[in-house]
Design a protein around this motif. Structure first.
Motif, PDB file in Angstrom:
ATOM      1  N   LEU A  14      -2.578  -7.031   3.854  1.00 14.83           N
ATOM      2  CA  LEU A  14      -4.027  -6.825   3.748  1.00 14.83           C
ATOM      3  C   LEU A  14      -4.423  -5.351   3.696  1.00 14.83           C
ATOM      4  N   THR A  15      -3.605  -4.487   4.295  1.00 20.63           N
ATOM      5  CA  THR A  15      -3.970  -3.059   4.353  1.00 20.63           C
ATOM      6  C   THR A  15      -3.201  -2.214   3.351  1.00 20.63           C
ATOM      7  N   GLY A  16      -2.050  -2.687   2.889  1.00 22.56           N
ATOM      8  CA  GLY A  16      -1.136  -1.822   2.146  1.00 22.56           C
ATOM      9  C   GLY A  16      -0.299  -1.027   3.141  1.00 22.56           C
ATOM     10  N   PRO A  17       0.590  -0.148   2.612  1.00 20.81           N
ATOM     11  CA  PRO A  17       1.535   0.575   3.466  1.00 20.81           C
ATOM     12  C   PRO A  17       0.863   1.369   4.591  1.00 20.81           C
ATOM     13  N   LEU A  18       1.493   1.345   5.766  1.00 25.79           N
ATOM     14  CA  LEU A  18       0.955   2.054   6.943  1.00 25.79           C
ATOM     15  C   LEU A  18       2.031   2.952   7.535  1.00 25.79           C
ATOM     16  N   VAL A  19       1.635   4.133   7.988  1.00 25.86           N
ATOM     17  CA  VAL A  19       2.553   4.902   8.841  1.00 25.86           C
ATOM     18  C   VAL A  19       2.471   4.304  10.232  1.00 25.86           C
TER      19      VAL A  19
ATOM     20  N   ILE B   5       7.421   7.183   9.651  1.00 30.72           N
ATOM     21  CA  ILE B   5       7.981   6.086   8.841  1.00 30.72           C
ATOM     22  C   ILE B   5       6.823   5.345   8.166  1.00 30.72           C
ATOM     23  N   ILE B   6       6.980   5.042   6.881  1.00 25.18           N
ATOM     24  CA  ILE B   6       6.012   4.175   6.194  1.00 25.18           C
ATOM     25  C   ILE B   6       6.498   2.736   6.306  1.00 25.18           C
ATOM     26  N   HIS B   7       5.602   1.855   6.737  1.00 21.96           N
ATOM     27  CA  HIS B   7       5.914   0.431   6.903  1.00 21.96           C
ATOM     28  C   HIS B   7       5.348  -0.338   5.709  1.00 21.96           C
ATOM     29  N   LEU B   8       6.183  -1.178   5.118  1.00 19.86           N
ATOM     30  CA  LEU B   8       5.822  -1.923   3.902  1.00 19.86           C
ATOM     31  C   LEU B   8       5.873  -3.416   4.165  1.00 19.86           C
ATOM     32  N   ALA B   9       5.049  -4.178   3.420  1.00 16.82           N
ATOM     33  CA  ALA B   9       5.080  -5.640   3.543  1.00 16.82           C
ATOM     34  C   ALA B   9       6.320  -6.216   2.866  1.00 16.82           C
ATOM     35  N   GLU B  10       6.755  -5.575   1.781  1.00 18.00           N
ATOM     36  CA  GLU B  10       7.861  -6.107   0.956  1.00 18.00           C
ATOM     37  C   GLU B  10       8.795  -4.974   0.537  1.00 18.00           C
ATOM     38  N   SER B  11      10.090  -5.281   0.457  1.00 18.76           N
ATOM     39  CA  SER B  11      11.075  -4.277   0.036  1.00 18.76           C
ATOM     40  C   SER B  11      10.738  -3.666  -1.315  1.00 18.76           C
TER      41      SER B  11
ATOM     42  N   ALA C 243      -0.446   2.738  14.127  1.00 19.45           N
ATOM     43  CA  ALA C 243      -0.569   2.650  12.671  1.00 19.45           C
ATOM     44  C   ALA C 243      -1.797   3.353  12.122  1.00 19.45           C
ATOM     45  N   ALA C 244      -1.635   3.841  10.893  1.00 24.31           N
ATOM     46  CA  ALA C 244      -2.751   4.372  10.112  1.00 24.31           C
ATOM     47  C   ALA C 244      -2.362   4.275   8.646  1.00 24.31           C
ATOM     48  N   ARG C 245      -3.375   4.353   7.786  1.00 20.40           N
ATOM     49  CA  ARG C 245      -3.055   4.323   6.347  1.00 20.40           C
ATOM     50  C   ARG C 245      -2.260   5.556   5.950  1.00 20.40           C
ATOM     51  N   TYR C 246      -1.191   5.342   5.185  1.00 19.97           N
ATOM     52  CA  TYR C 246      -0.321   6.462   4.828  1.00 19.97           C
ATOM     53  C   TYR C 246      -1.004   7.434   3.875  1.00 19.97           C
ATOM     54  N   ASP C 247      -1.987   6.927   3.113  1.00 20.47           N
ATOM     55  CA  ASP C 247      -2.606   7.754   2.062  1.00 20.47           C
ATOM     56  C   ASP C 247      -3.929   8.377   2.515  1.00 20.47           C
TER      57      ASP C 247
END
Ligand code: TXA
Ligand code: MG
Length: 305
Positions: A124-129, A54-60, A29-33
């Protein structure tokens, strides 16, 4: 090095890469931005830059900030399969995702993973690749030990135990008004019928693959693998617990479809640990459901596709 949730959050927010658990396989993982952090992920994995992440999200619902309009069926698919091992490739507002993440495509792959630790991390991190946490070409990592095999003991791993599914997410893309399969995965294709009203199809060979990742070598142990119907002269056998094999040969056996999915990558890595140079795969792989994904992974591991 095993890190706590707090340490993982701190490292990620500082622009470092951290291996994280998901229900399918471990992710790198790493921050997508954060372009530099994303580049680190490509460099660590030795991943070709043409293979998007792929970007991984906490919520749809977080998907909406990246897209202009959703293709039909997204909400139904998300309701049915998220959180879980489904990845959806969607057309996006390209300014919303750095080009390096999506290999310059105008689409982006998203998923909402189900692992509780990683869901907490994502809030806690926001979206991650998070591509699979293996060196490019190797079997994916389904245990922290596998991550350490590929990236060394000092590499930070958020330990979420052994991955429950064991195979990557199923990837769907919307093409010409229908959902198509970009990659077979942990959700068998039959399971989509109740949501879509049809079983999505794999694009036939010969065309450009829908997922750029399909062009690259994958899932391969060091041992040479090949499929055989007659296993009487096999140096070692990858087979199935329900069958009987010749005596005195090293056996690497898979259980029923769910067990086979869970065990496959660990089994391929075990061949290397035991220094196997060659193993023959029982060509009579069962059919249907998750076996189709297992067979596809074995064919890739044997360099057939
Ligand atoms: O289960 C999984 O999906 C795991 C866990 C960690 O979430 N991740 C994973 O990522 O398998 P990776 O990077 O090993 O595989 C992602 C696949 C690649 O085949 C890539 O080509 C495809 O997704 N992909 C990513 N973005 C795409 C896009 N915009 N269009 C088509 N395919 C895409
Ligand atoms: Mg991968």
């Amino acid at each position: 090095m095993r890190v706590t949730l707090e340490e993982a959050v701190r490292l990620l927010l500082q622009g470092e890469a951290v291996a994280i658990p998901t229900e399918t396989v471990y992710g790198l993982a790493a921050r997508y931005d954060d372009r530099e952090a994303v580049k680190k992920v490509f460099a660590l994995k030795k991943r070709p830059p043409a293979n998007p992440l792929i970007i991984h999200l906490a919520e749809s619902r977080e998907v909406s900030r990246f897209v202009e309009a959703l293709p039909e069926g997204v909400e139904a698919l998300a309701d049915a399969f998220w959180p879980g091992p489904l990845t959806l490739v969607l057309p996006i507002k390209t300014e919303a995702v750095p080009a390096v993440v999506r290999a310059d495509l105008s689409t982006q792959a998203f998923r909402v993973p189900a692992h509780p630790l990683t869901r907490q991390l994502l809030t806690l991190t926001g979206p991650l690749v998070a591509p699979s946490a293996n060196l490019s070409g190797r079997p994916s990592a389904v245990d922290p030990e596998h991550v350490e095999e590929d990236f060394g003991k000092a590499f930070p791993v958020l330990d979420g135990g052994r991955c429950g599914k064991g195979l990557e997410s199923t990837i769907l893309l919307f093409q010409h008004g229908v959902w198509m399969v970009g990659r077979l995965g942990s959700i068998p294709l039959e399971a989509f019928e109740k949501v879509l009203g049809y079983v999505p199809q794999l694009a036939q060979g010969g065309e450009r693959p829908l997922c750029p990742g399909q062009m690259f070598r994958h899932y391969a142990p060091k041992a040479n693998l090949s499929f055989h119907e007659d296993l009487s002269k096999a140096p070692a056998i990858i087979g199935f617990k329900c069958r009987v094999y010749p005596q005195g040969v090293p056996l690497f056996l898979l259980g029923d479809a769910e067990e086979a999915a869970f065990e496959l990558y660990a089994l391929l890595r075990e061949l290397d640990r035991q220094g196997m140079k060659e193993a023959w795969i029982d060509a009579a792989v069962p059919k249907g459901g998750l076996w189709e994904t297992v067979l596809e992974r074995l064919r890739k591991a044997a360099h057939l596709v």
